[in-house]
Design a protein around this motif. Sequence first.
Motif, PDB file in Angstrom:
ATOM      1  N   THR A   1     -44.885   0.527  37.952  1.00 16.39           N
ATOM      2  CA  THR A   1     -43.793  -0.555  38.345  1.00 16.39           C
ATOM      3  C   THR A   1     -44.834  -1.750  38.733  1.00 16.39           C
TER       4      THR A   1
ATOM      5  N   ASN B   1     -39.081  -2.167  48.519  1.00 19.31           N
ATOM      6  CA  ASN B   1     -39.167  -1.649  49.721  1.00 19.31           C
ATOM      7  C   ASN B   1     -38.861  -2.738  50.946  1.00 19.31           C
TER       8      ASN B   1
ATOM      9  N   ARG C   1     -51.881  -3.640  41.133  1.00 16.09           N
ATOM     10  CA  ARG C   1     -52.580  -5.012  41.508  1.00 16.09           C
ATOM     11  C   ARG C   1     -52.807  -5.982  40.301  1.00 16.09           C
TER      12      ARG C   1
ATOM     13  N   THR D   1     -38.269  -1.427  41.509  1.00 19.21           N
ATOM     14  CA  THR D   1     -38.578  -0.644  42.842  1.00 19.21           C
ATOM     15  C   THR D   1     -38.650  -1.821  44.066  1.00 19.21           C
TER      16      THR D   1
ATOM     17  N   PHE E   1     -49.448   5.548  44.703  1.00 22.06           N
ATOM     18  CA  PHE E   1     -49.738   3.930  45.305  1.00 22.06           C
ATOM     19  C   PHE E   1     -51.397   3.862  44.795  1.00 22.06           C
TER      20      PHE E   1
ATOM     21  N   ALA F   1     -47.694   3.044  40.788  1.00 17.90           N
ATOM     22  CA  ALA F   1     -47.129   2.070  42.051  1.00 17.90           C
ATOM     23  C   ALA F   1     -48.348   1.380  42.552  1.00 17.90           C
ATOM     24  N   SER F   2     -48.006   0.249  43.508  1.00 16.65           N
ATOM     25  CA  SER F   2     -49.110  -0.449  44.260  1.00 16.65           C
ATOM     26  C   SER F   2     -50.009  -0.846  42.856  1.00 16.65           C
TER      27      SER F   2
ATOM     28  N   LEU G   1     -41.118  -5.661  50.753  1.00 15.68           N
ATOM     29  CA  LEU G   1     -40.861  -6.831  49.588  1.00 15.68           C
ATOM     30  C   LEU G   1     -39.383  -7.410  49.809  1.00 15.68           C
TER      31      LEU G   1
ATOM     32  N   ASP H   1     -41.790  -4.349  40.602  1.00 14.70           N
ATOM     33  CA  ASP H   1     -41.980  -4.092  41.882  1.00 14.70           C
ATOM     34  C   ASP H   1     -41.440  -5.465  42.791  1.00 14.70           C
TER      35      ASP H   1
ATOM     36  N   ARG I   1     -53.457   0.854  46.878  1.00 14.03           N
ATOM     37  CA  ARG I   1     -53.857   1.077  48.169  1.00 14.03           C
ATOM     38  C   ARG I   1     -54.886   2.005  48.351  1.00 14.03           C
TER      39      ARG I   1
HETATM   40  O1  G3P Z   1     -44.513   0.090  44.616  1.00 12.52           O
HETATM   41  C1  G3P Z   1     -45.318  -0.092  45.777  1.00 12.52           C
HETATM   42  C2  G3P Z   1     -45.814  -1.327  46.163  1.00 12.52           C
HETATM   43  O2  G3P Z   1     -44.797  -2.279  46.555  1.00 12.52           O
HETATM   44  C3  G3P Z   1     -46.890  -1.550  47.226  1.00 12.52           C
HETATM   45  O3  G3P Z   1     -47.841  -2.445  46.596  1.00 12.52           O
HETATM   46  O4  G3P Z   1     -49.691  -4.045  46.591  1.00 12.52           O
HETATM   47  O5  G3P Z   1     -48.259  -3.513  48.831  1.00 12.52           O
HETATM   48  O6  G3P Z   1     -49.753  -1.746  48.063  1.00 12.52           O
HETATM   49  P1  G3P Z   1     -48.926  -3.015  47.562  1.00 12.52           P
END
Ligand code: G3P
Length: 220
Positions: free
Chosen positions: A184, A28, A167, A26, A130, A164-165, A31, A6, A133
């Motif tokens: 990811t 966004n 940590r 992945t 996610f 995803a998300s 990123l 990610d 989050r």
């Molecule tokens: O894959 C989703 C990711 O990029 C979001 O991660 O840590 O910003 O919640 P985060």
Amino acid sequence: MKIFLDTANMEHIRHGVSLGVVTGVTTNPSLISKEGKVDYQKVVKEICSIVPGPVSTEVLSENAQGMVEEAREIAGWADNIVVKIPASVAGVEATSRLAREGIKVNFTLCFSLNQAMLGAAAGAAFISPFVGRLDDIGEDGMEVVADIVEYVDYYELPTEIIAASIRHPQHCLAAARVGSHIATVPYKVLLQMIQHPLTDSGIERFRDDWRKVMAREGLL
Ligand code: G3P
């Protein structure tokens, strides 16, 4: 469980791919902006040329027509592109239209089983709950992943779930335990996954013991 990175950091992607364990990426807008790059298309094309599997990149439009037009353009950038569409009302419509055109969608910013059910019904190839989050607001992100995985497996849907998300490495373990198809992970977490102090001390002890033998035999 497949491991995706990610990130939009080229060096990290190259390293992950060279390890032979990273099969997708992945990204966004957050990123990509973190890398200080402004040419979105150039960055995504470069990532696609390095990565052997799917590379998800996000649309910025907020209405269905805009999402579809953007996604059609993005889909032409490389064969392994997957277009990230948010789990909104407009996103459901865009996903349905894109899936009918054969464009692969990663239904992103997903925070509930209800959203995931609509994403899967719309024909999304991937759904991204996610985790971090949800944890951030006091919910159990992994429970949502577990529910979605159970749902797609029960109905034998072709959609793959991407935790995803992520940590920290505990999230990776939990994602694997609930049967997530993919996690990811940030580059830092990828490296943390392989870390173990007993491996480090074990390598050291083997090396030292062997050195002792070599020294005893006068071979050092
Ligand atoms: O894959 C989703 C990711 O990029 C979001 O991660 O840590 O910003 O919640 P985060």
